[in-house]
Design a protein around this motif. Sequence first.
Motif, mmCIF file in Angstrom:
data_model
loop_
_atom_site.group_PDB
_atom_site.id
_atom_site.type_symbol
_atom_site.label_atom_id
_atom_site.label_comp_id
_atom_site.label_asym_id
_atom_site.label_seq_id
_atom_site.Cartn_x
_atom_site.Cartn_y
_atom_site.Cartn_z
ATOM 1 N N ALA A 140 71.085 94.029 51.990
ATOM 2 C CA ALA A 140 70.501 95.393 51.779
ATOM 3 C C ALA A 140 69.200 95.417 52.595
ATOM 4 N N LEU A 141 68.537 94.470 53.246
ATOM 5 C CA LEU A 141 67.440 94.836 54.007
ATOM 6 C C LEU A 141 68.002 95.423 55.356
ATOM 7 N N VAL B 115 61.018 89.440 58.788
ATOM 8 C CA VAL B 115 60.189 89.051 59.900
ATOM 9 C C VAL B 115 61.070 89.266 61.106
ATOM 10 N N HIS B 116 62.450 88.498 61.073
ATOM 11 C CA HIS B 116 63.418 88.390 62.022
ATOM 12 C C HIS B 116 63.897 89.752 62.259
ATOM 13 N N LEU B 117 64.078 90.529 61.544
ATOM 14 C CA LEU B 117 64.292 92.135 61.991
ATOM 15 C C LEU B 117 63.162 92.669 62.546
ATOM 16 N N MET C 137 91.719 71.829 46.812
ATOM 17 C CA MET C 137 91.652 72.155 48.141
ATOM 18 C C MET C 137 92.257 73.496 48.552
ATOM 19 N N SER C 138 91.795 74.353 49.283
ATOM 20 C CA SER C 138 92.247 75.643 49.454
ATOM 21 C C SER C 138 93.517 75.606 50.161
ATOM 22 N N SER C 139 94.415 76.816 50.167
ATOM 23 C CA SER C 139 95.497 76.821 51.129
ATOM 24 C C SER C 139 95.208 77.506 52.417
ATOM 25 N N PRO C 140 96.100 77.378 53.252
ATOM 26 C CA PRO C 140 96.036 77.878 54.606
ATOM 27 C C PRO C 140 95.777 79.417 54.473
ATOM 28 N N ALA C 141 96.321 80.236 53.574
ATOM 29 C CA ALA C 141 96.419 81.418 53.263
ATOM 30 C C ALA C 141 94.922 81.979 53.152
ATOM 31 N N GLU C 142 94.193 80.888 51.915
ATOM 32 C CA GLU C 142 92.953 81.317 51.372
ATOM 33 C C GLU C 142 91.914 81.013 52.414
ATOM 34 N N ARG C 143 92.090 80.021 53.476
ATOM 35 C CA ARG C 143 91.276 79.925 54.453
ATOM 36 C C ARG C 143 91.267 80.894 55.509
ATOM 37 N N TYR C 144 92.302 81.229 55.529
ATOM 38 C CA TYR C 144 92.605 82.660 56.676
ATOM 39 C C TYR C 144 91.844 83.918 56.180
ATOM 40 N N ALA C 145 92.142 83.985 54.719
ATOM 41 C CA ALA C 145 91.298 85.218 54.005
ATOM 42 C C ALA C 145 89.910 85.075 54.394
ATOM 43 N N ALA C 146 89.324 83.803 53.642
ATOM 44 C CA ALA C 146 87.904 83.616 54.045
ATOM 45 C C ALA C 146 87.336 83.987 55.607
ATOM 46 N N ALA C 147 88.110 83.376 56.485
ATOM 47 C CA ALA C 147 87.679 83.479 57.905
ATOM 48 C C ALA C 147 87.461 84.989 58.184
ATOM 49 N N ARG C 148 88.705 85.719 57.642
ATOM 50 C CA ARG C 148 88.711 87.340 57.833
ATOM 51 C C ARG C 148 87.242 87.942 57.277
ATOM 52 N N ARG C 149 86.949 87.311 55.894
ATOM 53 C CA ARG C 149 85.774 88.046 55.300
ATOM 54 C C ARG C 149 84.661 87.637 55.953
ATOM 55 N N ARG C 150 84.522 86.341 56.509
ATOM 56 C CA ARG C 150 83.108 86.183 57.407
ATOM 57 C C ARG C 150 82.977 86.889 58.842
ATOM 58 N N ALA C 151 84.398 87.188 59.576
ATOM 59 C CA ALA C 151 84.171 87.774 60.606
ATOM 60 C C ALA C 151 83.833 89.546 60.338
ATOM 61 N N ALA C 152 84.521 89.716 59.043
ATOM 62 C CA ALA C 152 83.833 91.121 58.759
ATOM 63 C C ALA C 152 82.465 91.366 58.382
ATOM 64 N N GLN C 153 81.865 90.374 57.786
ATOM 65 C CA GLN C 153 80.590 90.256 57.537
ATOM 66 C C GLN C 153 79.818 90.357 58.729
ATOM 67 N N ALA C 154 80.224 89.399 59.731
ATOM 68 C CA ALA C 154 79.217 89.335 60.904
ATOM 69 C C ALA C 154 79.341 90.620 61.822
ATOM 70 N N SER C 155 80.397 91.196 61.730
ATOM 71 C CA SER C 155 80.323 92.554 62.493
ATOM 72 C C SER C 155 79.525 93.645 61.663
ATOM 73 N N GLN C 156 79.623 93.516 60.366
ATOM 74 C CA GLN C 156 78.490 94.601 59.733
ATOM 75 C C GLN C 156 77.341 94.111 59.444
ATOM 76 N N PHE C 157 76.854 92.809 59.501
ATOM 77 C CA PHE C 157 75.652 92.561 59.331
ATOM 78 C C PHE C 157 75.172 91.357 60.512
ATOM 79 N N PRO C 158 75.130 92.003 61.759
ATOM 80 C CA PRO C 158 75.138 90.966 63.051
ATOM 81 C C PRO C 158 73.599 90.490 62.858
ATOM 82 N N ALA C 159 72.515 90.891 62.475
ATOM 83 C CA ALA C 159 71.265 90.323 62.467
ATOM 84 C C ALA C 159 71.116 89.374 61.448
#
Length: 433
Positions: free
Chosen positions: A45-46, A70-72, A1-23
């Motif tokens: 990459a696409l 197709v989505h793009l 089971m991941s720690s609160p710090a690890e879950r927070y870091a994962a959430a930060r990574r997902r947020a960064a990816q969402a802003s970098q690859f919105p499509a």
Amino acid sequence: MSSPAERYAAARRRAAQASQFPALEEFASDLGFDLDDFQRESCQALERGSGVLVCAPTGAGKTVVGEFAVHLALRGTPGEPAPADGARRKCFYTTPIKALSNQKYHDLVDRYGADQVGLLTGDNAINGDAPVVVMTTEVLRNMLYAGSATLEGLAYVVMDEVHYLADRFRGGVWEEVIIHLPASVTLVSLSATVSNAEEFADWLITVRGETTVVVSEHRPVPLWQHMLVGKRMFDLFHDADAARKHDVHPELLRYTRDTVRRLDLGEGRSAGPGAGRRGPRWRGPLRPDIVDRLDREGLLPAILFIFSRAGCDAAVQQCLAAGLRLTSPEERAEIRRVVESRVTAIPGEDLSVLGYWEWLDGLERGLAAHHAGMLPAFKEVVEELFVRGLVKAVFATETLALGINMPARCVVLERLVKYNGEAHVDLTPGEYT
């Protein structure tokens, strides 16, 4: 089971990816499942504007990358004004065979609507001016040589089963398309695992420019291999470790040695025409017996590959003559309803000439052939009924062999050689898997 710090870091990574690859985040949110690493890497990459070559085993889900293209295309480019002439960005999705084109067309229609998707094959021409068009590769090649106006606004081309480039008879078509596509078009190449992926990628980079290579060797759908010798079925390998070492199951080896010894002693020879010829003659299991055995083992629905149109038709007739019936009364009624709704446009006298009643009898028993010599409407009915699980056994040539998402629990290869137009040759590893 991941720690609160690890879950927070994962959430930060997902947020960064969402802003970098919105499509990609928008596309992934509608899928209903999480993307695998190779799918995410390819889609990123696409979205960055790079072409991609995706090499992954059958069933790994590489078509998701094509669907993201197709989505793009339909999404457009955020922040850029729409063209003054109202032109739309387009995506062409190419496949090597009509059955795969038909299936991909219906998949995309279900997702994006019939007004957004077209189909162009030798059999069908539906909404060819749509922003997304599914077609066989030869159709796109002909468009390029003719300078078709349909190419205007083309932004993405998906080449499904691009390893077909190695085919000695049709591979030149793939090569011509890749070379002659406008430089502004982003190419998405989807391939089964091949040994020379890096070499292929180097050629793509030379011809098309920036291309990201993504290779996955994980096969999510295990391949269990069996051999039917006479009336006995054996595992080809005892376990996964033996499969890696290519150590054939000892019981299979022992049984085949005994069988060959009996043949050498004269047992099992036919007393009919040809008896007395020198050397033993081995007769494999009869096709109706194979289907019956698969039914008893719970291995239906199945695709049985017979690399001959006449052989496919003969196999259905042999199963009918043997009295096989694989469907329930309710399934037979539904099969008849589907068939009758799909052939209403064909005159009755034509149906008789086309062998309609024999074909329908086979379908109602859960049996069908599928090959290039069949009427397109008949082939499409077989595909629909098999996808719905109403047809249990399909005898097919290579028309169902490439990338088609069919709910088969088992695939049967009657022979490990086929005629390639010039000679009988062994199946390649890619064709086998």
